[in-house]
Design an enzyme around this catalytic site. Structure first.
Site, PDB file in Angstrom:
ATOM      1  N   LYS A 263     -13.612  52.714 -21.296  1.00 48.33           N
ATOM      2  CA  LYS A 263     -14.213  52.273 -22.569  1.00 48.33           C
ATOM      3  C   LYS A 263     -15.057  51.020 -22.354  1.00 48.33           C
ATOM      4  O   LYS A 263     -14.968  50.379 -21.295  1.00 48.33           O
ATOM      5  CB  LYS A 263     -13.096  52.017 -23.578  1.00 48.33           C
TER       6      LYS A 263
ATOM      7  N   TYR B 272     -26.842  19.530 -23.108  1.00 50.19           N
ATOM      8  CA  TYR B 272     -26.743  19.384 -24.566  1.00 50.19           C
ATOM      9  C   TYR B 272     -25.524  18.568 -24.953  1.00 50.19           C
ATOM     10  O   TYR B 272     -24.443  18.736 -24.367  1.00 50.19           O
ATOM     11  CB  TYR B 272     -26.628  20.755 -25.236  1.00 50.19           C
TER      12      TYR B 272
HETATM   13  C1  LIG Z   1      -7.717  49.889 -23.142  1.00 50.71           C
HETATM   14  C2  LIG Z   1      -6.532  50.755 -23.065  1.00 50.71           C
HETATM   15  C3  LIG Z   1      -5.890  50.962 -21.831  1.00 50.71           C
HETATM   16  C4  LIG Z   1      -6.263  50.226 -20.569  1.00 50.71           C
HETATM   17  O1  LIG Z   1      -5.785  48.906 -20.658  1.00 50.71           O
HETATM   18  P1  LIG Z   1      -5.848  47.910 -19.399  1.00 50.71           P
HETATM   19  O2  LIG Z   1      -5.016  46.767 -19.829  1.00 50.71           O
HETATM   20  O3  LIG Z   1      -7.280  47.552 -19.217  1.00 50.71           O
HETATM   21  O4  LIG Z   1      -5.319  48.650 -18.252  1.00 50.71           O
HETATM   22  C5  LIG Z   1      -4.845  51.854 -21.797  1.00 50.71           C
HETATM   23  N1  LIG Z   1      -4.449  52.521 -22.902  1.00 50.71           N
HETATM   24  C6  LIG Z   1      -5.027  52.346 -24.096  1.00 50.71           C
HETATM   25  C7  LIG Z   1      -4.539  53.098 -25.282  1.00 50.71           C
HETATM   26  C8  LIG Z   1      -6.081  51.453 -24.226  1.00 50.71           C
HETATM   27  O5  LIG Z   1      -6.656  51.259 -25.412  1.00 50.71           O
END
Ligand SMILES: *Cc1c(COP(=O)(O)O)cnc(C)c1O
Length: 358
Positions: free
Chosen positions: A35, A255
């Site tokens: 994702k 800044y």
């Molecule tokens: C994002 C997600 C993962 C992966 O999580 P990590 O901590 O990056 O390994 C696994 N399962 C679900 C349902 C997620 O939303």
């Protein structure tokens, strides 16, 4: 010479991390979670590099369809489910597994007219309290789904941990027990673990682990570093020194003039700022690698630049800079900016160039 940031993405590091996860969870299949543009590494490219992996996890249907369009045939799971009958049909016709996480989704699925049955994962809320059916409604919803002709049987089972990154926290054991109690006698595949679960909770490995961050070489454990889990950073964010300045003692930089030199020193100006995804809240002292040496960030992060105190080092225009990645863990930079590695990796902006190596 290019005076702008390049995210270098290493195939050998990715392969190393996959092998490491296989070693850690030898009896489980890997659902590579891609994702958010594969945590900022490039969705399609990462899926192509991971050909041969058992499956992919995506948050949104658009991500899965983009992978199907680019010719990826692997199993894919939509982790947040879908929200309309049209999306259910798209998922069915593109062979996408769908997570079902509440009673409305069960009703939508059971009433839909689908061209073919869908492969689903019924998600149980064992304590995260974000998505998932409640333990006391699980049996009835499970029953409804087993009777639906829209569902490929047996259906599969899932949960998600809230604090798997905290080894001492008893909550994860409670979540595992709750999941096991509800699902003990049932057929179908099981998945419980994100990266932290995969690395630290072997009793919960189940049929599939769902690593995201660990695949890309991030250590999800609280206070963790990649090397501590024998993982390698897949992304190395590189740039160049675009100017150097000699400063007299007591002179401010940047800044707000929030930082002043104690002694006469040299400041290297690096082509990387919050407009590229470097965290604006990184404090003075955040490490930056120039020619392989660590130097402290000095003063506020600007949109296109940061300023680094290199002392008396012979740093020159065009010298190589690493913001995070090989030699400088992204977890450390995240801590200096009061955030997490996840956010830094998926915050690189569109103007950062990508280079895919070996
Ligand atoms: C994002 C997600 C993962 C992966 O999580 P990590 O901590 O990056 O390994 C696994 N399962 C679900 C349902 C997620 O939303």
């Amino acid at each position: 010479m290019r005076f702008s940031p390049i995210a270098q993405i290493s195939r050998s590091a990715l392969n190393h991390n996959v092998a490491r996860l296989q070693q850690v969870a030898p009896h489980s299949k890997i659902m590579a979670v891609l994702k958010a543009n594969a945590y900022g590494h490039g969705l399609v490219q990462m899926a192509q590099w991971l050909k041969g992996i058992d499956g992919f996890g995506l948050a949104r249907i658009e991500e899965a369809l983009a992978l199907r369009d680019s010719g990826i045939n692997a199993r894919m799971v939509l982790l947040e489910g879908v929200f309309s009958e049209a999306d259910l049909e798209q998922a069915a016709s593109h062979q996408l597994d769908v997570v079902i996480h509440d009673a409305e989704q069960v009703a939508l699925l059971c009433q839909a007219q689908l061209s073919q049955p869908l492969r689903i994962w019924l998600k149980i809320d064992t304590g995260m309290h974000r998505l998932g059916v409640q333990p006391d409604e699980f049996a009835a919803l499970y029953q409804q789904l087993t009777e639906s002709t829209n569902v490929q049987q047996p259906l599969n089972l899932m949960t998600h941990f809230a604090v798997a990154d905290e080894l001492e926290n008893p909550q994860t054991v409670k979540q595992i027990q709750c999941f096991n109690r509800l699902t003990a006698q049932l057929p179908g595949e099981r998945t419980l673990c994100n990266s932290a679960g995969a690395l630290s909770w072997p009793a919960a490995h189940g049929d599939w682990i769902r690593p995201g961050l660990a695949l890309f070489g991030g250590n999800p454990m609280v206070g963790g570093r990649a090397a501590g889990q024998q993982l390698q950073p897949v992304m190395t964010m590189r740039s160049k020194v675009l100017a150097v300045r000699d400063l007299a003692a007591g002179e401010p930089v940047g800044y707000g003039q929030s930082w002043r030199s104690n002694n006469a020193t040299r400041i290297a100006v690096v082509a990387m700022g919050y407009g590229d995804g470097y965290p604006r809240h990184a404090v003075s002292g955040t490490p930056v690698l120039i020619n392989g040496q660590r130097y402290p960030l000095a003063g506020r992060v600007s949109m296109d630049m940061i300023t680094v105190d290199v002392g008396s080092a012979k740093v020159q225009v065009g010298d190589d800079v690493v913001l995070w990645g090989q030699g400088l863990g992204v977890e450390e930079i995240a801590e200096c900016a009061s955030t997490i590695a996840y956010e830094l990796l998926c915050s690189t902006t569109a103007r950062v160039a990508y280079e895919y190596i070996d």
